[in-house]
Design an enzyme around this catalytic site. Structure first.
Site, PDB file in Angstrom:
ATOM      1  N   SER A  64     -45.466 -28.321 -45.396  1.00  0.00           N
ATOM      2  CA  SER A  64     -44.185 -28.560 -45.046  1.00  0.00           C
ATOM      3  C   SER A  64     -44.025 -29.104 -43.583  1.00  0.00           C
ATOM      4  O   SER A  64     -43.008 -29.550 -43.377  1.00  0.00           O
ATOM      5  CB  SER A  64     -43.414 -27.169 -44.914  1.00  0.00           C
ATOM      6  OG  SER A  64     -42.778 -26.921 -46.150  1.00  0.00           O
ATOM      7  N   LYS A  67     -42.489 -32.305 -43.642  1.00  0.00           N
ATOM      8  CA  LYS A  67     -41.232 -32.751 -44.471  1.00  0.00           C
ATOM      9  C   LYS A  67     -40.121 -33.506 -43.276  1.00  0.00           C
ATOM     10  O   LYS A  67     -39.702 -34.519 -43.654  1.00  0.00           O
ATOM     11  CB  LYS A  67     -40.636 -31.325 -44.743  1.00  0.00           C
ATOM     12  CG  LYS A  67     -41.410 -30.839 -46.131  1.00  0.00           C
ATOM     13  CD  LYS A  67     -40.786 -29.511 -46.382  1.00  0.00           C
ATOM     14  CE  LYS A  67     -41.581 -29.039 -47.798  1.00  0.00           C
ATOM     15  NZ  LYS A  67     -41.518 -27.662 -48.021  1.00  0.00           N
ATOM     16  N   TYR A 189     -45.230 -35.521 -53.857  1.00  0.00           N
ATOM     17  CA  TYR A 189     -44.598 -34.558 -52.854  1.00  0.00           C
ATOM     18  C   TYR A 189     -46.071 -33.591 -52.470  1.00  0.00           C
ATOM     19  O   TYR A 189     -46.547 -33.300 -51.607  1.00  0.00           O
ATOM     20  CB  TYR A 189     -43.770 -33.687 -53.235  1.00  0.00           C
ATOM     21  CG  TYR A 189     -43.555 -32.317 -52.603  1.00  0.00           C
ATOM     22  CD1 TYR A 189     -42.667 -32.374 -51.620  1.00  0.00           C
ATOM     23  CD2 TYR A 189     -44.079 -31.336 -53.217  1.00  0.00           C
ATOM     24  CE1 TYR A 189     -42.537 -31.137 -50.837  1.00  0.00           C
ATOM     25  CE2 TYR A 189     -43.565 -30.005 -52.540  1.00  0.00           C
ATOM     26  CZ  TYR A 189     -43.003 -29.763 -51.397  1.00  0.00           C
ATOM     27  OH  TYR A 189     -42.925 -28.869 -50.635  1.00  0.00           O
ATOM     28  N   TYR A 241     -37.702 -22.151 -41.950  1.00  0.00           N
ATOM     29  CA  TYR A 241     -37.400 -21.425 -43.234  1.00  0.00           C
ATOM     30  C   TYR A 241     -36.177 -20.243 -42.882  1.00  0.00           C
ATOM     31  O   TYR A 241     -35.298 -20.708 -42.211  1.00  0.00           O
ATOM     32  CB  TYR A 241     -38.728 -20.721 -43.722  1.00  0.00           C
ATOM     33  CG  TYR A 241     -39.671 -21.474 -43.853  1.00  0.00           C
ATOM     34  CD1 TYR A 241     -39.733 -22.351 -44.622  1.00  0.00           C
ATOM     35  CD2 TYR A 241     -41.044 -21.184 -43.244  1.00  0.00           C
ATOM     36  CE1 TYR A 241     -41.130 -23.204 -44.872  1.00  0.00           C
ATOM     37  CE2 TYR A 241     -42.115 -21.648 -43.319  1.00  0.00           C
ATOM     38  CZ  TYR A 241     -42.190 -22.990 -44.271  1.00  0.00           C
ATOM     39  OH  TYR A 241     -43.202 -23.531 -44.350  1.00  0.00           O
ATOM     40  N   VAL A 259     -47.092 -23.822 -44.628  1.00  0.00           N
ATOM     41  CA  VAL A 259     -47.616 -22.757 -45.350  1.00  0.00           C
ATOM     42  C   VAL A 259     -49.345 -23.020 -44.770  1.00  0.00           C
ATOM     43  O   VAL A 259     -50.312 -22.064 -44.870  1.00  0.00           O
ATOM     44  CB  VAL A 259     -47.629 -22.251 -46.589  1.00  0.00           C
ATOM     45  CG1 VAL A 259     -46.334 -21.831 -46.725  1.00  0.00           C
ATOM     46  CG2 VAL A 259     -47.661 -23.428 -47.441  1.00  0.00           C
TER      47      VAL A 259
HETATM   48  N1  GLU Z   1     -46.769 -27.555 -50.417  1.00  0.00           N
HETATM   49  C1  GLU Z   1     -46.000 -26.401 -50.340  1.00  0.00           C
HETATM   50  C2  GLU Z   1     -45.110 -26.078 -51.408  1.00  0.00           C
HETATM   51  O1  GLU Z   1     -44.437 -26.852 -51.859  1.00  0.00           O
HETATM   52  C3  GLU Z   1     -45.362 -26.553 -48.865  1.00  0.00           C
HETATM   53  C4  GLU Z   1     -44.718 -25.363 -48.622  1.00  0.00           C
HETATM   54  C5  GLU Z   1     -44.536 -24.953 -47.118  1.00  0.00           C
HETATM   55  O2  GLU Z   1     -45.319 -25.267 -46.364  1.00  0.00           O
HETATM   56  O3  GLU Z   1     -43.283 -24.563 -46.603  1.00  0.00           O
HETATM   57  O4  GLU Z   1     -45.017 -24.990 -51.926  1.00  0.00           O
END
Ligand code: GLU
Length: 403
Positions: A64, A67, A189, A241, A259
């Site tokens: 993430s 992002k 993604y 989050y 994550v």
């Molecule tokens: N590739 C992970 C997912 O989409 C990233 C989640 C994250 O790091 O919050 O579940």
């Protein structure tokens, strides 16, 4: 001998290393194969100096943390208004994988959790998935200042198990906000999330945002300053989050966690930080990564909302002789500094008979437009009262109309 910043980072990691709480993410099976004890941190100044300690050169998947950087790319491609038709910029206060769509518009509110991030990835310009991914990869390379490879095992593992993300993508498609076919967008993604980075890379990427979009190590311009500002704003409100509010209160730095155990964080105009430790708390944030940033914020006084004490005066000296006021200015003349200067000149003009004001600008570094506007209006006013205003050193700025 280590420099004091590296020593401070090393000591910090040393204090945190006994903390083994939390668990490594395993909902993407391949993520569970990471060494849970890894712990690294890096800091990059806007002069391009890199300080790092611990496992700061260990590669892990960005997840993430990608992002905000892909959001910045979509903003560069389309502009804020067009992006905002597809995805908002509100903290949703929800976990990374929440089914999070606004009831009225059907848009994901938050671009930094999965639903919003998948919609954002779809917005990146490119004729097909290969071109879109190539542009994402090139942008993240430019942010990091080096080429980043894809962890094919993590990519394949997420692709094989990523049905919840496909479901989120289908929901956004059904709402008319996903700009592309579900399989293609989620594949891009998943690849974006599987890019391999180090804590040093994250610190350089953050420093690029903190530096108005110019990578301070490579000196390359990656995104516009305006987009860097929007991206950092969204990181401040949405980056951690469902713990984003608590984060802002306790740590007070724009940040984004993933994550994979990475957290990127930046202090605008100062530096970037990257930390890595794979064990996560219940909110999906790296336990020791959070603790490291919390301690750095407290110990180094980094919280963005700490009111600075002893703001440096823009007036280095002011002397009055025979109706001539000589004022030495210093530093950056922004709106706040200009307010101080204007106030001083007006007070002096009201208190003493003045025929002339000489401004010594030798130690002025820059004059911002907002500062220039205040000063120019004051000079006009003083001249209308028969007080000459002139610069007695080269005017460093075409913005100041000085005789
Ligand atoms: N590739 C992970 C997912 O989409 C990233 C989640 C994250 O790091 O919050 O579940």
């Amino acid at each position: 001998m280590d420099d004091p910043v590296t020593t401070a980072l090393t000591n910090l990691l040393h204090r945190l290393s006994p903390n083994h709480t939390g668990t490594v993410a395993d909902y993407i099976p391949e993520l569970a194969s990471v060494d849970p004890n890894s712990l690294g941190a890096a800091m990059v100044s806007l002069h391009g100096d890199i300080y790092h300690a611990g496992d700061s050169e260990t590669e892990f998947t960005i997840q993430s943390v990608s992002k905000p950087f892909v959001y910045a790319l979509a903003l560069s491609d389309l502009g804020l208004a067009a992006v905002t038709r597809h995805v908002g910029f509100e903290p949703s206060g929800e976990p990374f994988n929440a089914i999070s769509l606004e009831p009225d518009t059907g848009r994901p509110a938050n671009p930094l959790i999965n639903a919003g991030a998948i919609v954002t990835t779809a917005l990146v310009a490119g004729a097909d998935r290969a071109e879109k991914f190539a542009r994402i990869q090139a942008t993240l390379f430019a942010f990091a200042g080096r080429e980043l490879g894809v962890d094919e095992a993590v990519y394949a593992s997420e692709s094989a198990t990523g049905d919840r993300n496909r479901a989120l993508a289908y929901l956004t498609l059904s709402q008319g906000v996903l700009a592309g076919p579900v399989e293609e967008v989620t594949d891009t993604y998943f690849r974006q999330c599987a890019l391999r980075v180090t804590a040093i890379d994250l610190a350089v990427m953050a420093a690029t945002l903190a530096n108005g979009g110019v990578n301070p190590v490579t000196k390359r311009s990656v995104i516009d300053a305006e987009i860097a500002r929007i991206t950092l704003s969204v990181m401040s409100t949405c980056g951690m989050y469902d713990a984003s509010g608590e984060w802002m209160v306790q740590v007070g730095l724009p940040a984004k966690s993933g994550v994979g155990g990475g957290i990127v964080s930046a202090l605008p105009g100062e530096f970037g930080i990257g930390v890595f430790s794979p064990r996560l708390d219940a909110g999906g944030n790296s336990v020791r990564g959070k603790a490291a940033l919390h301690e750095m914020s407290q110990r180094f006084g980094l919280h963005v909302f700490t009111a600075p004490t002893g703001h440096r005066s823009p007036i280095a000296a002011s002397d009055l002789h025979d109706e001539v006021l000589n004022v030495q200015l210093q530093g950056e003349v922004d709106f706040i500094s200009a307010e101080r200067i204007v106030r001083h000149l007006q007070e002096m003009a009201a208190t003493y008979p003045l025929s002339r004001i000489d401004l010594d600008l030798t130690h002025v570094t820059t004059v911002q437009a907002a500062g220039s506007e205040l000063l120019t209006a004051t000079f006009t006013d003083l001249r209308s009262r028969d007080i000459a205003v002139r610069a007695i050193s080269p005017d460093p700025s075409p913005l100041l109309e000085l005789g």
